[in-house]
Design an enzyme around this catalytic site. Sequence first.
Site, PDB file in Angstrom:
ATOM      1  CB  CYS A   1      -2.108 -39.945 -10.594  1.00 43.42           C
ATOM      2  SG  CYS A   1      -2.231 -41.595  -9.823  1.00 43.42           S
TER       3      CYS A   1
ATOM      4  CE  LYS B   1       0.737 -36.978  -9.122  1.00 39.98           C
ATOM      5  NZ  LYS B   1       1.165 -38.404  -9.077  1.00 39.98           N
TER       6      LYS B   1
ATOM      7  CD  GLU C   1       1.270 -40.514 -12.425  1.00 36.15           C
ATOM      8  OE1 GLU C   1       1.814 -39.686 -11.671  1.00 36.15           O
ATOM      9  OE2 GLU C   1       0.346 -41.263 -12.055  1.00 36.15           O
TER      10      GLU C   1
END
Length: 262
Positions: free
Chosen positions: A145, A110, A40
């Site tokens: 994540c 995200k 990331e």
Amino acid sequence: MRIASVQLEAGPNAEDNVAKVEARIRDVADSGADLVVLPEIWNLGYFAFDEYAAGAEPIDGPTMSHLQSLADELDLYLHTGSIVEADGDDLYNTSGLVSPEGELLDTYRKIHTYGYGSREQELLTNGKRVVTIDTVFGTVGLVTCYDLRFPELFRALVDQGADLFLVTSAWPIPRLEHWLMLNRMRAVENQVFLAASNLVGQNQGVELAGHSLVVDPWATPLANAGFHERTVVADVDLDMVAEARDDFPALADRQFDLSYDL
């Protein structure tokens, strides 16, 4: 198929980080990797929040374009990890999957931006779309994540046909046990393979957890990168997903006619 998960330390210079990633991709391509997964915001370093605005790029900017050229040259699928994407006045934490022909098949912004000890929620806009992509190997779902803490997203990916989750991450070391547990749980509860790439080392004074890994549908780790810069490789057969679901039909036993209201 052979999956490679790249684990590296993101330094302060984006050009150096791009060169390091390119070298890793070339090395693992020589070992026969079919799919490479990156971490990331590896080009800037996830915790380099003051660099987000200046380092942001459009989705067709230099970093993604370079990765597309590499995938085409090396004839492999490439999960780009994520970059800070600039789109109008908004910034997003955006990853993508590139085909062996260099086509950016789709991108994922995200959904769950992070706020605990992070400025991500302050600086970036949440994505709104669940993303699965059909490949010659199977259907992959993209997550990033903090998304690991939200199992409903992974159920949505499975309902869209995913049999492989690709996780790009910058997970810090204080919650290493959460990282190890959540990756295995998201795999076993959805009976899929999972490949996760995490940053390692120091970034802006924060120590990252590493332990990039590949997990099978029974929650068995097939590879784990530990605490060091390295690339781990695992050979997987996505036919095992259907076999696991037939053998232990937990997904088939879901009760859709129940609202679960208490």
